[in-house]
Motif scaffolding. Structure first.
Motif, short mmCIF file in Angstrom:
data_model
loop_
_atom_site.label_atom_id
_atom_site.label_comp_id
_atom_site.label_asym_id
_atom_site.label_seq_id
_atom_site.Cartn_x
_atom_site.Cartn_y
_atom_site.Cartn_z
N LEU A 63 -22.75 5.65 -11.06
CA LEU A 63 -23.19 4.74 -12.12
C LEU A 63 -24.58 4.19 -11.85
N THR A 64 -25.25 3.83 -12.93
CA THR A 64 -26.51 3.11 -12.78
C THR A 64 -26.19 1.68 -12.33
N PRO A 65 -27.16 0.97 -11.75
CA PRO A 65 -26.90 -0.42 -11.35
C PRO A 65 -26.40 -1.29 -12.49
N VAL A 66 -26.97 -1.10 -13.69
CA VAL A 66 -26.54 -1.90 -14.84
C VAL A 66 -25.08 -1.58 -15.19
N GLN A 67 -24.73 -0.30 -15.20
CA GLN A 67 -23.35 0.08 -15.49
C GLN A 67 -22.39 -0.48 -14.44
N LEU A 68 -22.80 -0.40 -13.18
CA LEU A 68 -21.93 -0.82 -12.09
C LEU A 68 -21.55 -2.30 -12.21
N GLU A 81 -6.40 0.95 -10.16
CA GLU A 81 -5.78 1.95 -11.04
C GLU A 81 -6.83 2.77 -11.77
N PHE A 82 -7.78 2.10 -12.42
CA PHE A 82 -8.85 2.82 -13.11
C PHE A 82 -10.01 1.87 -13.36
N ALA A 83 -11.13 2.42 -13.76
CA ALA A 83 -12.33 1.63 -14.05
C ALA A 83 -12.67 1.74 -15.53
N LEU A 84 -13.04 0.60 -16.10
CA LEU A 84 -13.53 0.57 -17.48
C LEU A 84 -15.04 0.47 -17.41
N ILE A 85 -15.71 1.60 -17.68
CA ILE A 85 -17.16 1.71 -17.50
C ILE A 85 -17.86 1.55 -18.84
N THR A 105 -15.99 -8.66 -14.28
CA THR A 105 -16.74 -7.46 -13.95
C THR A 105 -17.04 -7.43 -12.45
N ILE A 106 -17.44 -6.25 -11.96
CA ILE A 106 -17.81 -6.13 -10.55
C ILE A 106 -18.96 -7.07 -10.23
N GLY A 107 -19.93 -7.14 -11.12
CA GLY A 107 -21.08 -8.02 -10.89
C GLY A 107 -20.67 -9.48 -10.77
N ASP A 108 -19.81 -9.93 -11.68
CA ASP A 108 -19.36 -11.33 -11.62
C ASP A 108 -18.50 -11.58 -10.39
N ALA A 109 -17.71 -10.60 -10.00
CA ALA A 109 -16.86 -10.76 -8.82
C ALA A 109 -17.71 -10.90 -7.56
N ILE A 110 -18.75 -10.09 -7.45
CA ILE A 110 -19.63 -10.19 -6.28
C ILE A 110 -20.36 -11.53 -6.28
N LEU A 167 -11.69 -9.74 -4.82
CA LEU A 167 -10.45 -9.18 -5.35
C LEU A 167 -9.79 -10.14 -6.34
N TYR A 168 -9.86 -11.42 -6.05
CA TYR A 168 -9.28 -12.40 -6.96
C TYR A 168 -9.98 -12.33 -8.32
N ALA A 169 -11.31 -12.24 -8.31
CA ALA A 169 -12.06 -12.17 -9.57
C ALA A 169 -11.74 -10.88 -10.32
N LEU A 170 -11.61 -9.77 -9.61
CA LEU A 170 -11.27 -8.50 -10.27
C LEU A 170 -9.88 -8.57 -10.90
#
Length: 295
Positions: free
Chosen positions: A174-179, A289-293, A252-257, A244-247
């Motif tokens: 993924l691109t950084p924005v997508q990730l 389970e899966f990723a929503l990209i 999103t991954i960005g918000d979780a980090i 993990l709690y945020a996920l």
């Protein structure tokens, strides 16, 4: 004359009453079906040559509760070891009296046992020496009961065995924005737990028959899940726990980090390396389970 359905329901109500057969006969639930008192139980159940109706039903009542007690012993073996057989049985009997089995399946039998231990724990000032805020033996028992309950729920609950494993390499493409905008959907088996004692380590030592001693208080952050029909556990740092709690909450991954950033003192490059290690490890353990990209 009572119908067979009435008699069976009445006997079930009486035999399973937590305070005993006589109390069961006198209970409101039983009297709604057959309105008699214990002295007249032989109107429903005949006596034998040596036993009254109440005594005959007590045999079944004792067998019923002996079976439930055996189930709790099997469900909480480390707690039983920690308390000792006699004290564990006292707690278990008290629990069954306060929280009688209300489900058709024994899977639910111990689901409120940690709550019962919290409700009946002694006041902290009486159970610990020193600060009234410090963790004590009662806290350890509650933590251990919670751990064993969740371990059993993860073992028997839904998982991802019938689905293809999530591949973390999907994220590397993924691109950084997508990730940062991607959302990861976690396994239904994944649980996050926070304890005052290292009960996961204690439980593992118990299963290895190492006869562990009561551990010292120590904050313990644990992820537990199931992969290929095996329960997997992982101790987490505070930052990993927050991600993990945020996920799990659907962020999103960005918000979780971003949510985890205050919990680490690593500089950006080192934190990035740690994140890659964590996500690979979590994928291997079947957390996702899966990723929503996003497009």
């Amino acid at each position: 004359m009572h119908s067979l359905e009435q008699t069976l329901y009445w006997m079930q109500t009486v035999i399973t009453h937590p305070l005993g057969v006589a109390e069961g006969i006198a209970s409101t639930a039983a009297r709604r079906v057959i309105d008699i008192d214990p002295a007249n139980a032989e109107e429903v159940v005949t006596r034998s040559e040596t036993l009254s109706a109440v005594q005959r039903m007590e045999i079944y009542s004792h067998a019923y509760y002996a079976r439930l007690l055996d189930c709790l012993r099997e469900e909480f073996p480390a707690l039983r070891y920690s308390l000792g057989e006699e004290l564990f049985d006292e707690f278990a009997v008290g629990y069954l009296q306060d929280y009688p089995s209300a489900s058709y399946t024994l899977f639910e039998l111990g689901s409120r046992f940690p709550r019962y231990l919290r409700e009946t724990r002694p006041p902290r000032a009486e159970s610990t020496v020193g600060s009234s805020q410090s963790a004590d033996w009662a806290d350890f028992l509650i933590d251990l009961a919670e751990w064993e309950l969740v371990f059993n729920q993860v073992f028997d609950g839904p998982g991802l065995e019938s689905k293809s494993a999530f591949q973390v390499n999907q994220l590397l493409q993924l691109t950084p924005v997508q990730l940062v905008e991607t959302r990861l959907f976690v396994s239904p088996a994944l649980r996050l737990l926070r304890f005052k004692f290292p009960v996961s380590r204690y439980f593992s030592a118990f299963r290895r028959q190492e006869m562990p001693e009561l551990p010292e208080p120590e904050q313990s952050l644990i992820a537990i899940s199931r992969r290929r029909f095996k329960v997997k556990t992982l101790e987490l740092t505070p930052a990993a726990y927050e991600i993990l709690y945020a996920l799990i909450q659907g962020q999103t991954i960005g918000d979780a980090i971003a949510a985890a950033a205050p919990y680490t003192d690593l500089h950006a490059a080192s934190f990035g390396d740690e994140l890659r290690t964590w996500f690979h490890q979590w994928a291997e353990l079947g957390f996702f389970e899966f990723a929503l990209i996003p497009d």
